[in-house]
Design an enzyme around this catalytic site. Structure first.
Site, short mmCIF file in Angstrom:
data_model
loop_
_atom_site.label_atom_id
_atom_site.label_comp_id
_atom_site.label_asym_id
_atom_site.label_seq_id
_atom_site.Cartn_x
_atom_site.Cartn_y
_atom_site.Cartn_z
N CYS A 10 -25.91 27.50 30.85
CA CYS A 10 -26.25 27.94 29.32
C CYS A 10 -24.88 28.51 28.94
O CYS A 10 -23.88 28.42 29.19
CB CYS A 10 -27.62 28.89 29.55
SG CYS A 10 -27.21 30.59 30.17
N ASN A 13 -25.02 32.69 30.96
CA ASN A 13 -25.33 32.74 32.25
C ASN A 13 -26.10 34.12 32.67
O ASN A 13 -25.82 34.66 33.70
CB ASN A 13 -24.23 32.37 33.02
CG ASN A 13 -24.50 32.22 34.52
OD1 ASN A 13 -24.01 32.51 35.41
ND2 ASN A 13 -25.76 31.58 34.83
N CYS A 15 -29.31 34.77 30.81
CA CYS A 15 -30.70 34.48 30.34
C CYS A 15 -31.26 33.29 31.01
O CYS A 15 -32.07 33.26 31.97
CB CYS A 15 -31.06 34.64 28.87
SG CYS A 15 -30.55 36.38 28.21
N ARG A 16 -31.06 32.19 30.28
CA ARG A 16 -31.60 31.06 30.53
C ARG A 16 -31.32 30.26 31.85
O ARG A 16 -32.42 29.87 32.73
CB ARG A 16 -31.42 29.89 29.45
CG ARG A 16 -32.05 30.23 28.21
CD ARG A 16 -31.64 29.55 26.94
NE ARG A 16 -30.01 29.84 26.75
CZ ARG A 16 -29.28 29.46 25.95
NH1 ARG A 16 -29.70 28.24 25.01
NH2 ARG A 16 -27.95 29.63 25.76
N SER A 17 -29.89 30.07 32.11
CA SER A 17 -29.65 29.32 33.43
C SER A 17 -30.00 30.20 34.78
O SER A 17 -30.21 29.61 35.70
CB SER A 17 -28.13 28.93 33.35
OG SER A 17 -27.17 30.12 32.97
N ASP A 129 -32.08 29.83 23.01
CA ASP A 129 -31.66 31.17 23.38
C ASP A 129 -32.32 32.09 23.13
O ASP A 129 -32.64 32.58 21.72
CB ASP A 129 -29.98 31.16 22.70
CG ASP A 129 -29.41 32.25 23.14
OD1 ASP A 129 -29.96 33.04 23.86
OD2 ASP A 129 -28.07 32.39 22.83
P1 4NP Z 1 -27.79 32.79 27.58
O1 4NP Z 1 -28.26 33.78 26.52
O2 4NP Z 1 -27.01 31.84 27.26
O3 4NP Z 1 -29.23 32.27 27.89
O4 4NP Z 1 -27.34 33.51 28.98
C1 4NP Z 1 -27.10 34.70 26.18
C2 4NP Z 1 -26.57 35.64 26.49
C3 4NP Z 1 -25.50 36.36 25.73
C4 4NP Z 1 -25.05 35.92 24.79
C5 4NP Z 1 -25.38 34.69 23.85
C6 4NP Z 1 -26.54 34.12 24.68
N1 4NP Z 1 -23.78 36.62 23.99
O5 4NP Z 1 -23.79 36.05 22.88
O6 4NP Z 1 -23.64 37.51 24.45
#
Ligand code: 4NP
Length: 163
Positions: A10, A13, A15-17, A129
């Site tokens: 993702c 790294n 939340c989703r992955s 996201d």
């Molecule tokens: P992820 O979520 O891609 O599912 O881990 C996010 C975590 C942090 C951010 C964006 C998406 N950020 O912009 O910091």
């Protein structure tokens, strides 16, 4: 016998992955395939390297009996595209970045795809996201990930059986 190597990707790294890593790792363990399948996750971005998953992601996963506590964020590398068999993106942006990296690499052998290609109910849709949204986003993320994980496990079981 070589392991089958699966990398979920993702943006951050956190939340989703890592949620996909935790859920799929648990399904693999329950199928008795922990020794045959390696499961990791990474982000296309570098902001959160070394961090544990987001508290909201950990809490939502824990409510479904999946622990993410041991996971730490890292950034995806060109070497990952040579090592992993399946590199599975959470959304179209992640997919585009992985395909760009694959184009630039001489030894990328991974099959790069959208994770939801393996889902019955959410096929072709992004895992949205949840980072900036309300807490409900994490439940939706888990619903998609649980469903896509079941399809991925069947795909890998078929591959292992053909060996
Ligand atoms: P992820 O979520 O891609 O599912 O881990 C996010 C975590 C942090 C951010 C964006 C998406 N950020 O912009 O910091």
């Amino acid at each position: 016998m070589n392991k089958i190597n699966v990398l979920f990707v993702c943006l951050g790294n956190i939340c989703r992955s890592p949620t996909a890593q935790g859920v799929f790792r648990e399904q693999v363990r329950q199928a008795g395939l922990a020794d045959a399948v390696q499961v990791e996750s990474a982000g296309t971005g570098d902001w959160h390297i070394g961090r544990a998953p987001d508290e909201r992601a950990q809490a939502a996963a824990a409510a479904r009996h999946v622990s993410l506590a041991d996971l730490r964020a890292r950034q995806v590398t060109a070497a990952d595209l040579a090592h992993f068999d399946y590199v599975l993106a959470m959304d179209a942006d992640n997919l585009a970045e992985l395909e760009r990296m694959k184009t630039e690499s001489n030894d990328a052998t991974a099959s790069v795809a959208l994770f939801s290609d393996y889902s019955e109910r959410f096929r072709g849709l992004p895992v949205p996201d949840p980072y900036f949204g309300s807490g409900h986003g994490f439940e939706h993320v888990l619903d998609i990930i649980e469903d896509a994980s079941r399809g991925l496990l069947i795909d890998i079981e078929t591959r292992l059986a053909a060996r």
